[in-house]
Every structure is written in C-alpha cells, then in structure tokens.
Design an enzyme around this catalytic site. Structure first.
Site, PDB file in Angstrom:
ATOM      1  CG  HIS A   2      -1.948  -1.095   1.176  1.00 10.22           C
ATOM      2  ND1 HIS A   2      -2.890  -1.222   0.184  1.00 10.22           N
ATOM      3  CD2 HIS A   2      -2.166  -2.133   2.025  1.00 10.22           C
ATOM      4  CE1 HIS A   2      -3.651  -2.277   0.414  1.00 10.22           C
ATOM      5  NE2 HIS A   2      -3.228  -2.852   1.524  1.00 10.22           N
TER       6      HIS A   2
ATOM      7  CD  GLU B 128      -4.856  -9.280   4.418  1.00  8.20           C
ATOM      8  OE1 GLU B 128      -5.073  -8.061   4.553  1.00  8.20           O
ATOM      9  OE2 GLU B 128      -4.062  -9.757   3.584  1.00  8.20           O
TER      10      GLU B 128
ATOM     11  CG  ASP C 146      -8.027  -6.050   3.389  1.00  8.09           C
ATOM     12  OD1 ASP C 146      -8.725  -5.054   3.144  1.00  8.09           O
ATOM     13  OD2 ASP C 146      -6.868  -6.168   2.957  1.00  8.09           O
TER      14      ASP C 146
END
Length: 269
Positions: free
Chosen positions: A54, A159, A185
C-alpha cells in the site's frame, strides 16, 4: 555456526516472541528516508514493516530503510505486494529479516512464500552473496544459509473467510512463523465493514490463536490501532504481535491534536 554470525543475525522480534513477550510494531508507508528507523527505535518499537502493498516505495527505498533498521537494532519486515520471488527474495536480499505475505488463502500459498524466503534445504531461495544482514561479510554458504533461515520470519496474513476456514492448515505449514490477522480486509470479506466488535471477528482471532498455540507459533493483531481496548483483550487471549499504526496516522494524529489546541486558544479580547 560461529558466535559472531549468530550475533550479527539477531532478530529481536523473533527473540521476544520466543519469550512469549508482546511485540510492538508499526507500519512504514509514508516516510521514504532512513530516519524512520531511528525514530521507530527511539520511540520504543521492537520492529516495523515497510508496506510495499500500500505504498509507492521502490525496492531500493525499502532496502535502504531496512539496512538502517539493522544498524540501529530494530527488526525490519516487508509486506510484499505479491507472493512471488520477484518481491519475496529481493526484499530479503535487501536487508529485511522477514516477509509479510498478504491475502494468504491456503496452506499451498503459505508454503510457496516459505520456498521463496528460505534457502535450501528448507526452501528454494537463490544465494545472493554477502548480504546487509551479514554486514556484507563473507561466511561459508552452508553456515550463512542456516543462520539466515533461522533468523528470517515468514508471516502469513489472514484476511478472508476462506483463510479463517483453513487457518489450522496454514498455521501448520513448516517455515511459517506467525499469522497476522488483517482485521479491516477480513471485515470487508465477511461483509461487516468496520464492525470490529462483531462476533465473527473475535471468533477468527480465537481460532487463529488456538491453531497457532497447537503448533508453537504466534498470532499478530493488525488493523485495530483505533481500538486499543480490543487489542488489549486479544493480547490477553494469546496474540503477541501488535501492529499499532502507521507513520502517516501518527503524523496526522499528532498534527491534528496540535492544530485543535491552537484553534481553541482564547484571545483575551
């Protein structure tokens, strides 16, 4: 293994986990300079992970930060954007002492990460010569590979509901050291966005903790920086690694607090 190499290749996070102590970790995804390693160390963190999933960081930027972390005595991990060797092996060659693999959904996917992260006979990682972790010193290959395999951690992120359903199989994969729950997530996949108190979230953590306890491994808490109350409860239940926020959130939080203070000052008129 020589004593000097054992000392050089210390993974402070792994040592704390072996003592059943709680590890404080943060995410690096904003600060591109090596000062962040010293800041994290001075602040009291045991480790951090550079977030290549990210952020727009290059592998070169990531490696510079990891090398500085080694020098100041804080453990650097990297969250890779994919499970392939083009990231896993390269960030380890660049100075990381572990990889965090996002969205691991099965034992087979976890095993693939181990293969890319570990040297033979444990995995298939290619030898890259003297590495930053060795302070660029030469050691016999067999000795160096064994030491690197021991010091390098593989962390699989849980996740999705599918991963929770297979968490026992994933935890049992040889070479996987820890499962890190990506709470945001996971909530999204379960259709309960932001509902951190939901019973499905707590059930996922409890199942992961039980699975890891059965095989002598550990669980990490991710995505709950805004809920220290829940973090405390989950650690009390058995989690031992806490990712408590990112450099960006720390900066924004402190800056917003100071701005709010100034705007609230009375002028005396």
């Amino acid at each position: 293994m020589s004593e000097s190499l054992r000392q050089i290749l210390r993974n402070h996070v792994k040592e704390k986990l072996a003592r059943d102590e709680v590890v404080a970790s943060m995410i690096v995804r904003l600060v591109r300079e090596v000062e962040i390693a010293r800041i994290a160390k001075t602040a009291g963190f045991d480790g951090f992970y550079v977030d290549l999933e990210h952020s727009m960081f290059s592998i070169d930027t990531c490696s510079q930060i990891c090398m500085m972390a080694l020098e100041v005595g804080i453990t650097p991990f990297v969250r890779v954007p994919t499970h392939g060797p083009e990231y896993v092996s390269r960030v380890l060659d660049g100075g990381a002492l572990g990889v965090i693999a996002p969205h691991v959904r099965s034992a087979a996917e976890a095993a693939a990460v181990v293969r890319h992260a570990k040297y033979p006979p444990v995995g298939e990682r290619s030898a890259g010569g003297p590495l930053p972790q060795y302070r660029f010193r030469n050691f016999p290959v067999e000795e160096a590979n064994a030491a690197a395999n021991d010091a390098t951690m593989v962390i699989a992120m849980i996740e999705t509901k599918g991963a929770v359903d297979r968490v026992e199989e994933i935890a049992a994969v040889p070479g996987v050291d820890m499962l890190l729950i990506g709470t945001n997530d996971l909530c999204g996949d379960l259709g309960i966005h932001g509902q951190y108190d939901h019973k499905l979230v707590r059930a996922a953590y409890r199942r992961a903790i039980a699975a890891c306890r059965d095989v002598g491994k550990h669980v990490g808490v991710g995505g709950l920086a805004s809920r220290p109350d829940l973090v405390a409860e989950i650690v009390a239940e058995g989690a031992r690694y806490v990712s408590i926020g990112a450099d960006l959130s720390f900066l924004m939080g402190a800056a917003a607090e100071k701005a709010k203070f100034v705007h609230g000052l009375k002028t005396g008129k």
